[in-house]
Design a protein around this motif. Sequence first.
Motif, PDB file in Angstrom:
ATOM      1  N   GLU A  47       0.833  -1.203   0.000  1.00 23.33           N
ATOM      2  CA  GLU A  47       0.000   0.000   0.000  1.00 23.33           C
ATOM      3  C   GLU A  47       0.867   1.251   0.000  1.00 23.33           C
ATOM      4  OE1 GLU A  47      -3.721   2.045   0.065  1.00 23.33           O
ATOM      5  OE2 GLU A  47      -3.113  -0.004  -0.448  1.00 23.33           O
ATOM      6  N   VAL A  48       1.967   1.210   0.746  1.00 24.79           N
ATOM      7  CA  VAL A  48       2.886   2.352   0.817  1.00 24.79           C
ATOM      8  C   VAL A  48       3.473   2.658  -0.556  1.00 24.79           C
ATOM      9  CG1 VAL A  48       5.110   3.155   1.715  1.00 24.79           C
ATOM     10  CG2 VAL A  48       3.477   2.057   3.244  1.00 24.79           C
ATOM     11  N   GLU A  49       3.861   1.619  -1.285  1.00 25.80           N
ATOM     12  CA  GLU A  49       4.437   1.795  -2.620  1.00 25.80           C
ATOM     13  C   GLU A  49       3.433   2.472  -3.558  1.00 25.80           C
ATOM     14  OE1 GLU A  49       5.679  -2.057  -3.856  1.00 25.80           O
ATOM     15  OE2 GLU A  49       7.390  -2.139  -2.484  1.00 25.80           O
ATOM     16  N   ALA A  50       2.186   2.010  -3.499  1.00 26.87           N
ATOM     17  CA  ALA A  50       1.143   2.581  -4.364  1.00 26.87           C
ATOM     18  C   ALA A  50       0.855   4.035  -4.004  1.00 26.87           C
ATOM     19  CB  ALA A  50      -0.138   1.749  -4.263  1.00 26.87           C
ATOM     20  N   VAL A  51       0.787   4.307  -2.717  1.00 21.38           N
ATOM     21  CA  VAL A  51       0.486   5.671  -2.244  1.00 21.38           C
ATOM     22  C   VAL A  51       1.620   6.632  -2.582  1.00 21.38           C
ATOM     23  CG1 VAL A  51       0.148   7.099  -0.189  1.00 21.38           C
ATOM     24  CG2 VAL A  51      -1.085   4.935  -0.420  1.00 21.38           C
ATOM     25  N   GLU A  52       2.858   6.197  -2.359  1.00 23.88           N
ATOM     26  CA  GLU A  52       4.007   7.057  -2.656  1.00 23.88           C
ATOM     27  C   GLU A  52       4.092   7.381  -4.146  1.00 23.88           C
ATOM     28  OE1 GLU A  52       7.316   4.943  -0.957  1.00 23.88           O
ATOM     29  OE2 GLU A  52       7.271   6.193   0.860  1.00 23.88           O
ATOM     30  N   GLU A  53       3.696   6.420  -4.978  1.00 20.26           N
ATOM     31  CA  GLU A  53       3.674   6.659  -6.424  1.00 20.26           C
ATOM     32  C   GLU A  53       2.656   7.742  -6.774  1.00 20.26           C
ATOM     33  OE1 GLU A  53       4.618   6.314 -10.425  1.00 20.26           O
ATOM     34  OE2 GLU A  53       5.643   5.449  -8.683  1.00 20.26           O
ATOM     35  N   LEU A  54       1.492   7.705  -6.130  1.00 17.16           N
ATOM     36  CA  LEU A  54       0.449   8.703  -6.371  1.00 17.16           C
ATOM     37  C   LEU A  54       0.871  10.077  -5.845  1.00 17.16           C
ATOM     38  CD1 LEU A  54      -2.742   6.636  -5.429  1.00 17.16           C
ATOM     39  CD2 LEU A  54      -1.995   7.280  -7.713  1.00 17.16           C
ATOM     40  N   LEU A  55       1.538  10.095  -4.703  1.00 20.60           N
ATOM     41  CA  LEU A  55       1.993  11.360  -4.122  1.00 20.60           C
ATOM     42  C   LEU A  55       3.082  12.014  -4.964  1.00 20.60           C
ATOM     43  CD1 LEU A  55       2.116  10.406  -0.324  1.00 20.60           C
ATOM     44  CD2 LEU A  55       0.453  11.895  -1.448  1.00 20.60           C
ATOM     45  N   HIS A  56       3.701  11.223  -5.810  1.00 22.04           N
ATOM     46  CA  HIS A  56       4.761  11.733  -6.678  1.00 22.04           C
ATOM     47  C   HIS A  56       4.205  12.653  -7.767  1.00 22.04           C
ATOM     48  CE1 HIS A  56       8.233  11.774  -9.359  1.00 22.04           C
ATOM     49  NE2 HIS A  56       7.483  11.292 -10.331  1.00 22.04           N
ATOM     50  N   TYR A  57       2.944  12.427  -8.156  1.00 21.53           N
ATOM     51  CA  TYR A  57       2.346  13.226  -9.231  1.00 21.53           C
ATOM     52  C   TYR A  57       1.847  14.577  -8.697  1.00 21.53           C
ATOM     53  CZ  TYR A  57       2.283   8.822 -11.850  1.00 21.53           C
ATOM     54  OH  TYR A  57       2.639   7.666 -12.482  1.00 21.53           O
ATOM     55  N   PRO A  58       1.815  15.608  -9.555  1.00 24.01           N
ATOM     56  CA  PRO A  58       1.256  16.903  -9.145  1.00 24.01           C
ATOM     57  C   PRO A  58      -0.180  16.741  -8.679  1.00 24.01           C
ATOM     58  CG  PRO A  58       2.423  17.119 -11.229  1.00 24.01           C
ATOM     59  CD  PRO A  58       2.366  15.649 -10.927  1.00 24.01           C
ATOM     60  N   GLU A  59      -0.589  17.535  -7.696  1.00 18.91           N
ATOM     61  CA  GLU A  59      -1.882  17.367  -7.043  1.00 18.91           C
ATOM     62  C   GLU A  59      -3.069  17.454  -8.001  1.00 18.91           C
ATOM     63  OE1 GLU A  59      -4.337  19.233  -3.215  1.00 18.91           O
ATOM     64  OE2 GLU A  59      -2.297  19.906  -3.689  1.00 18.91           O
ATOM     65  N   ASP A  60      -2.970  18.283  -9.032  1.00 21.68           N
ATOM     66  CA  ASP A  60      -4.091  18.488  -9.943  1.00 21.68           C
ATOM     67  C   ASP A  60      -3.997  17.631 -11.210  1.00 21.68           C
ATOM     68  OD1 ASP A  60      -5.308  20.336  -8.299  1.00 21.68           O
ATOM     69  OD2 ASP A  60      -4.224  22.031  -9.155  1.00 21.68           O
ATOM     70  N   SER A  61      -3.146  16.636 -11.205  1.00 24.59           N
ATOM     71  CA  SER A  61      -2.963  15.799 -12.395  1.00 24.59           C
ATOM     72  C   SER A  61      -3.802  14.529 -12.314  1.00 24.59           C
ATOM     73  CB  SER A  61      -1.493  15.424 -12.555  1.00 24.59           C
ATOM     74  OG  SER A  61      -1.082  14.563 -11.505  1.00 24.59           O
ATOM     75  N   ALA A  62      -3.964  13.870 -13.456  1.00 27.03           N
ATOM     76  CA  ALA A  62      -4.710  12.607 -13.504  1.00 27.03           C
ATOM     77  C   ALA A  62      -4.007  11.535 -12.676  1.00 27.03           C
ATOM     78  CB  ALA A  62      -4.845  12.143 -14.951  1.00 27.03           C
ATOM     79  N   GLY A  63      -2.674  11.560 -12.683  1.00 26.09           N
ATOM     80  CA  GLY A  63      -1.910  10.584 -11.919  1.00 26.09           C
ATOM     81  C   GLY A  63      -2.181  10.647 -10.436  1.00 26.09           C
ATOM     82  N   ALA A  64      -2.486  11.837  -9.929  1.00 28.50           N
ATOM     83  CA  ALA A  64      -2.718  12.010  -8.492  1.00 28.50           C
ATOM     84  C   ALA A  64      -4.068  11.466  -8.055  1.00 28.50           C
ATOM     85  CB  ALA A  64      -2.603  13.484  -8.119  1.00 28.50           C
ATOM     86  N   VAL A  65      -5.048  11.433  -8.952  1.00 23.80           N
ATOM     87  CA  VAL A  65      -6.404  11.021  -8.569  1.00 23.80           C
ATOM     88  C   VAL A  65      -6.773   9.630  -9.080  1.00 23.80           C
ATOM     89  CG1 VAL A  65      -7.245  13.384  -8.417  1.00 23.80           C
ATOM     90  CG2 VAL A  65      -7.400  12.192 -10.598  1.00 23.80           C
ATOM     91  N   MET A  66      -5.892   9.009  -9.847  1.00 23.94           N
ATOM     92  CA  MET A  66      -6.207   7.683 -10.396  1.00 23.94           C
ATOM     93  C   MET A  66      -6.106   6.605  -9.320  1.00 23.94           C
ATOM     94  SD  MET A  66      -2.744   6.666 -12.470  1.00 23.94           S
ATOM     95  CE  MET A  66      -1.206   6.323 -11.591  1.00 23.94           C
ATOM     96  N   ASN A  67      -6.765   5.484  -9.569  1.00 18.47           N
ATOM     97  CA  ASN A  67      -6.656   4.316  -8.690  1.00 18.47           C
ATOM     98  C   ASN A  67      -5.758   3.297  -9.386  1.00 18.47           C
ATOM     99  OD1 ASN A  67      -6.993   2.018  -7.087  1.00 18.47           O
ATOM    100  ND2 ASN A  67      -9.104   2.557  -6.598  1.00 18.47           N
ATOM    101  N   PRO A  68      -4.606   2.948  -8.761  1.00 20.80           N
ATOM    102  CA  PRO A  68      -3.685   2.011  -9.408  1.00 20.80           C
ATOM    103  C   PRO A  68      -4.119   0.544  -9.300  1.00 20.80           C
ATOM    104  CG  PRO A  68      -2.795   2.706  -7.299  1.00 20.80           C
ATOM    105  CD  PRO A  68      -4.069   3.486  -7.500  1.00 20.80           C
ATOM    106  N   ASN A  69      -5.176   0.299  -8.504  1.00 19.97           N
ATOM    107  CA  ASN A  69      -5.662  -1.072  -8.337  1.00 19.97           C
ATOM    108  C   ASN A  69      -6.769  -1.365  -9.352  1.00 19.97           C
ATOM    109  OD1 ASN A  69      -4.003  -1.429  -6.015  1.00 19.97           O
ATOM    110  ND2 ASN A  69      -5.508  -0.312  -4.796  1.00 19.97           N
TER     111      ASN A  69
END
Length: 451
Positions: A121-143
């Motif tokens: 879960e930490v790996e997935a969350v850290e990947e999302l936190l890496h993206y800019p807050e207003d980007s698609a990467g920040a709001v996507m679900n990797p699961n």
Amino acid sequence: MITPALRVKIETVKKLVRKNAKTSLEKVLNKLHPADIALIIKHLSDLDRKKIWESISDKSKLASIILELDDSQIIEFFEDMQPNEIALILNEMESDDTANILRLLEQEKVNEILKYMKKDEVEAVEELLHYPEDSAGAVMNPNFFALHEDTTVKEATKVLHKAEDVEMVFYLYVVDDEGRLVGVISLRQLILNPPEKKLKEIMTKDIIRVTVDMDREDVAKVVEKYDLLAVPVVDEQNRLVGIITVDDIIDIIREEATEDIYKMAGTTDDEVLMGNKSLKIAKVRLPWLLITFVGELVSGFVITFFQGRVQEFVVLASFMPLIMAMGGNVGSQSATILIRGMALGRIDSKNLGKIIFKEIRVGMIMGLIMGLLLALVAPIWHGDPKLGIIVGTAMFAAVTFSTFTGTFVPATLIRFNFDPAVASSPFISTLNDITGLTIYFTISMLLLSIL
């Protein structure tokens, strides 16, 4: 929205809290939907809220309730909790929801919380936190759920039956050996095709997709345009890295609309997160007020500049509030139409010139009508027919020019990739006060000298 039934539930919960009836309170809360509990909590005092939280032992339900709260309430909830306690709750959430909550907390606390969370879960969350807050990467679900293109319908169906803990709506995404997105299949298509068919034979290759760096507001427009329940997110190599579902899109639309409203009021949505910190809130609002302050000072200088002539024709002063008010309102209308049209995708940056000229024509019509009305009222009020011609003409010019500034300023900001919402109410109104007064006095003085 509070329905009569929900109001009864709120009163029931309040009564049980006051009586300290823990067992009955737990039973009532267990029957309520998380969204209803969140709404009830918003109507309770701080002490009563604490009792509610203590009555909910199910971490999964607790997580669902927290996701229904406002950002400021989420910060308040986690404020006094230990990192290990927070981690237990966040482990019950999807990665994208966890990342959104962690963005609200201080970085030092976030680092401590991540130490207590599950490794994957930490790996997935850290990947999302890496993206800019207003980007698609920040709001996507990797699961997400995806299968290889050589998978048969029969095999896909078996895998679907075993699928757990993945974000899936009505689409099955198809990838190649490199994890690149190559197709999509609806669950209906999957069921209707023969078991031996391979996915690559029945999949739709023309896929609506978004990239990880796309602005989330643009993502929302894509989903709205194509009526999707979910949209796949790909990286630079077209590898499928996540999906964004329609419930997330609804949240994005609401947050973006709220953000624009705050900007139009001369503040930001960060103010909500500041709670009762008056000094910080004042710092957020003050810059816009200072702009208005300076603008109104300029308006005062305009009046001073024409003061000598106004004293000769003091009657002109009685129409100053009307000119300023009408110019400000008309300019704000034009600005709102343009900004909202851009936000909804109804106005394209390529046709801004046409929009400006259209608003000017509308302004001329409204200016003509209000000018004629004022030309009729002014002589009755002050007994001078010439005054009607003078102030009526000035009103026409001031209103027409206000529609120009109301559209030209936001359009200019759009051209230079700035958010047009920052140029709305405070700025437009102040600018129209200055230009309206200048036009009013200039035209009035000119016509007075002629007539």
